[in-house]
Design an enzyme around this catalytic site. Structure first.
Site, PDB file in Angstrom:
ATOM      1  N   ASN A 115      -0.857  34.100  -0.958  1.00 31.72           N
ATOM      2  CA  ASN A 115      -0.050  33.445   0.078  1.00 31.72           C
ATOM      3  C   ASN A 115      -0.867  33.104   1.328  1.00 31.72           C
ATOM      4  OD1 ASN A 115       1.935  33.871  -1.762  1.00 31.72           O
ATOM      5  ND2 ASN A 115       3.018  35.461  -0.615  1.00 31.72           N
ATOM      6  N   THR A 160       7.062 -13.508  21.086  1.00 33.33           N
ATOM      7  CA  THR A 160       8.139 -12.524  21.047  1.00 33.33           C
ATOM      8  C   THR A 160       9.132 -13.126  20.071  1.00 33.33           C
ATOM      9  OG1 THR A 160       9.321 -13.559  22.871  1.00 33.33           O
ATOM     10  CG2 THR A 160       7.798 -11.812  23.461  1.00 33.33           C
ATOM     11  N   HIS A 161       9.781 -12.283  19.316  1.00 30.68           N
ATOM     12  CA  HIS A 161      10.681 -12.746  18.242  1.00 30.68           C
ATOM     13  C   HIS A 161       9.938 -13.633  17.241  1.00 30.68           C
ATOM     14  CE1 HIS A 161      13.999 -11.546  21.009  1.00 30.68           C
ATOM     15  NE2 HIS A 161      13.182 -12.065  21.912  1.00 30.68           N
ATOM     16  N   SER A 282      -6.061 -16.353  -7.360  1.00 32.96           N
ATOM     17  CA  SER A 282      -4.960 -16.331  -8.317  1.00 32.96           C
ATOM     18  C   SER A 282      -5.496 -16.784  -9.668  1.00 32.96           C
ATOM     19  CB  SER A 282      -3.859 -17.276  -7.844  1.00 32.96           C
ATOM     20  OG  SER A 282      -3.082 -17.692  -8.945  1.00 32.96           O
ATOM     21  N   LYS A 288      -5.715 -20.652  -4.238  1.00 31.96           N
ATOM     22  CA  LYS A 288      -5.202 -19.486  -3.517  1.00 31.96           C
ATOM     23  C   LYS A 288      -6.271 -18.525  -3.032  1.00 31.96           C
ATOM     24  CE  LYS A 288      -1.163 -17.935  -4.112  1.00 31.96           C
ATOM     25  NZ  LYS A 288      -0.094 -17.691  -3.168  1.00 31.96           N
ATOM     26  N   ASN A 290      -5.537 -14.772  -1.525  1.00 33.05           N
ATOM     27  CA  ASN A 290      -4.435 -13.883  -1.169  1.00 33.05           C
ATOM     28  C   ASN A 290      -4.922 -12.669  -0.369  1.00 33.05           C
ATOM     29  OD1 ASN A 290      -2.571 -15.484  -2.553  1.00 33.05           O
ATOM     30  ND2 ASN A 290      -3.090 -14.497  -4.496  1.00 33.05           N
ATOM     31  N   GLU A 295      -1.866  -6.707   2.469  1.00 29.28           N
ATOM     32  CA  GLU A 295      -0.539  -6.417   1.918  1.00 29.28           C
ATOM     33  C   GLU A 295      -0.436  -4.961   1.487  1.00 29.28           C
ATOM     34  OE1 GLU A 295      -1.205 -10.136  -0.550  1.00 29.28           O
ATOM     35  OE2 GLU A 295       0.962  -9.927  -0.686  1.00 29.28           O
ATOM     36  N   TYR A 322       6.952  33.461   2.278  1.00 28.04           N
ATOM     37  CA  TYR A 322       6.534  32.500   1.270  1.00 28.04           C
ATOM     38  C   TYR A 322       7.605  32.298   0.201  1.00 28.04           C
ATOM     39  CZ  TYR A 322       3.920  30.307  -2.523  1.00 28.04           C
ATOM     40  OH  TYR A 322       3.518  29.460  -3.506  1.00 28.04           O
TER      41      TYR A 322
HETATM   42  N1  ARG Z   1      -0.301  27.913  -6.001  1.00 27.27           N
HETATM   43  C1  ARG Z   1       0.453  28.599  -4.986  1.00 27.27           C
HETATM   44  C2  ARG Z   1       0.836  27.595  -3.897  1.00 27.27           C
HETATM   45  O1  ARG Z   1       0.311  26.559  -3.883  1.00 27.27           O
HETATM   46  C3  ARG Z   1      -0.357  29.694  -4.399  1.00 27.27           C
HETATM   47  C4  ARG Z   1       0.436  30.798  -3.785  1.00 27.27           C
HETATM   48  C5  ARG Z   1       1.149  31.544  -4.849  1.00 27.27           C
HETATM   49  N2  ARG Z   1       1.789  32.682  -4.328  1.00 27.27           N
HETATM   50  C6  ARG Z   1       2.690  33.338  -5.001  1.00 27.27           C
HETATM   51  N3  ARG Z   1       3.242  34.363  -4.442  1.00 27.27           N
HETATM   52  N4  ARG Z   1       3.067  32.983  -6.192  1.00 27.27           N
HETATM   53  O2  ARG Z   1       1.690  27.848  -3.089  1.00 27.27           O
END
Ligand code: ARG
Length: 469
Positions: A115, A160-161, A282, A288, A290, A295, A322
């Site tokens: 985490n 403008t516009h 094109s 053309k 383009n 775009e 988490y």
């Molecule tokens: N692959 C997970 C993510 O991207 C990593 C963290 C996983 N943590 C857990 N407690 N399962 O969030």
């Protein structure tokens, strides 16, 4: 029934391997492998800190660090074999480390969790993107300011516009985008400041009982400081949201410019010529050319803005800390940041190559009675008419010109005096587009002198920045 494939990382209490569908929905290695470098950097910093604190042995730390360097080499050479069964980049790397160095690999995950690991990796990844964007945006500003300096006196219609409003200079128009990009860079820089705190060591959510030194890992990884709250560290993605919103706003700016490029390059406008490098032909219509790059720049903002929405919806309502939902943060962010990088580079290329057609711009600048405001201003200045009345008089003169099918400066003095008998021939001096732009010398106005100075200042400032960064 015992399945020998039960996950190696938590196989202790699992007897069966995940269902195929579980693997499909859970696996992230296809996209999070692009954080492998950040993951290795984070692991090396963590291992060194663990050793420095006496939490793992120096020998083990050395083996871990060398192993991680070898893995880095494998990844760089494209030899690393990623496994879906190992879910994500963190477990792929740790598992390879185990294969390489054996038992010490198991000590790396002391006092951390995926985490805090993923939160650290993702911050490092986004920080590198922000730094690259800053350089790319500066290059785009430089291309715009350089072109603006060359065209400080090139007259074009201001709209403008999308109706001709008053003459401006091409340089002035380009500098408008230089200003927008300066603010965009400021937004990224702000996001970077708040992002630059290190979550590593927050562990799963509550911190750890080991005597770790979070300030040390933060410093090694180039963060300003460790994050202050372990729950917040692993559960927030506001740094990604903020970066995506900065990218969205900037891409919105650039989509407007892209739209102008599309319009200007039509034969009907003919204000600019785009180079072969950023246009396509094109397959059926030989005449053309383009503006595909423009775009696509105009369009890409769609997916960038969508990524911001997407991540916002992922995060909405998630309880601390988490949740696996947060794994959905990466694909959209990566895609958006990739798109953004491309947009900025393509815009810079188009600007560098773009050739204005001054004669066409000039002719268009004079069309549509675009100096009518100059006439009204003259009536105020020279005849002391209240502006509202001057506006009315000018409207009547424009109507005369329209009836006759001529430009304002082609009316005779008699025709003007028929509307307002105090008008003198001096009025003709303000009716040309040259005099019109020249007179707009108020701060921030379009007068060529202003534009030349501002463009030169920008070029100098951007070059100083580039040389000092
Ligand atoms: N692959 C997970 C993510 O991207 C990593 C963290 C996983 N943590 C857990 N407690 N399962 O969030």
């Amino acid at each position: 029934m015992t399945d020998t494939n039960a996950n190696r990382m938590w196989g202790g209490r699992f007897q069966m391997s995940p269902s195929e569908i579980m693997e499909d929905i859970n696996v992230s290695i296809e996209f999070d492998k692009r954080m492998a470098f950040e993951d290795i950097a984070g692991s090396k910093a963590h291992a060194a800190m663990l050793a420095a604190q006496g939490i793992i042995g120096a020998e083990d730390a050395k083996a871990i660090s060398e192993g991680l360097d070898r893995i880095l080499g494998e990844i760089e050479r494209g030899e690393f074999e990623y496994s879906r069964a190992l879910e994500d980049v963190h477990m792929n790397i740790e598992s390879r480390l185990k294969e390489m160095i054996g038992e010490p690999a198991g000590r790396l995950h002391t006092a951390r969790s995926r985490n805090d690991q993923v939160a650290t990796d993702f911050r490092l990844y986004i920080r590198a993107c922000i730094d690259a964007f800053d350089v790319a945006l500066r290059n785009l500003q430089h291309a715009l300011a350089t072109k603006a300096a060359a065209h400080a006196g090139t007259i074009m219609p201001g709209f403008t516009h999308l109706q001709p409003a008053q003459p401006v200079t091409f340089g002035h128009h380009l500098l408008a985008y230089v200003e927008m990009l300066a603010r965009d860079r400021g937004r990224f820089a702000d996001a970077r400041k708040r992002l630059n705190e290190c979550p590593l060591g927050a562990a799963a959510l509550a911190g750890t009982s080991f005597p770790i030194n979070r300030h040390a890992t933060a410093e090694t990884l180039g963060f300003d400081r460790p994050t202050a709250n372990s729950l917040d560290s692993v559960s927030d993605r506001d740094f990604a949201l903020e970066t995506l919103s900065a990218a969205t706003i900037c891409a919105l700016h650039l989509s407007r410019f892209a739209e102008e490029i599309v319009i200007w390059s039509t034969p009907q406008f003919g204000f600019i010529k785009l180079s072969d490098r950023f246009t396509t032909g094109s397959s059926i219509m030989p005449q053309k050319r383009n503006p595909d790059a423009a775009e696509l720049c105009r369009a890409k903002v769609g997916r960038i803005a969508a990524a911001l929405q997407s991540l916002a919806m992922v995060m909405k309502g998630l309880p601390l800390a988490y949740s696996k939902d947060m794994q959905e943060d990466k694909e959209v962010t990566f895609d958006a940041l990739d798109s953004f990088r491309l947009v900025v580079a393509a815009m810079a290329g188009m600007v560098e190559d773009m050739e204005p057609v001054p004669a066409t711009m000039h002719a268009a600048a004079g069309a549509g009675y675009s100096t009518a405001t100059d006439l009204a201003d003259w009536l105020v200045r020279e005849l002391n008419l209240p502006f509202r009345q001057a506006h009315h008089v000018t409207g009547a003169i424009v109507a005369t010109a329209e009836r006759r099918g001529v430009a304002l400066e082609n009316l005779t003095l008699d025709e003007m005096q028929a509307v307002e008998n105090r008008i003198t021939k001096a009025v003709f001096s303000v009716l040309s587009v040259e005099n019109s732009v020249k007179s707009r010398s108020s701060y921030g106005g379009t007068a060529p002198q202003n534009v030349a100075k501002t463009a030169a200042d920008w070029v100098a400032r951007l070059e100083t920045e580039a040389n000092s960064g």
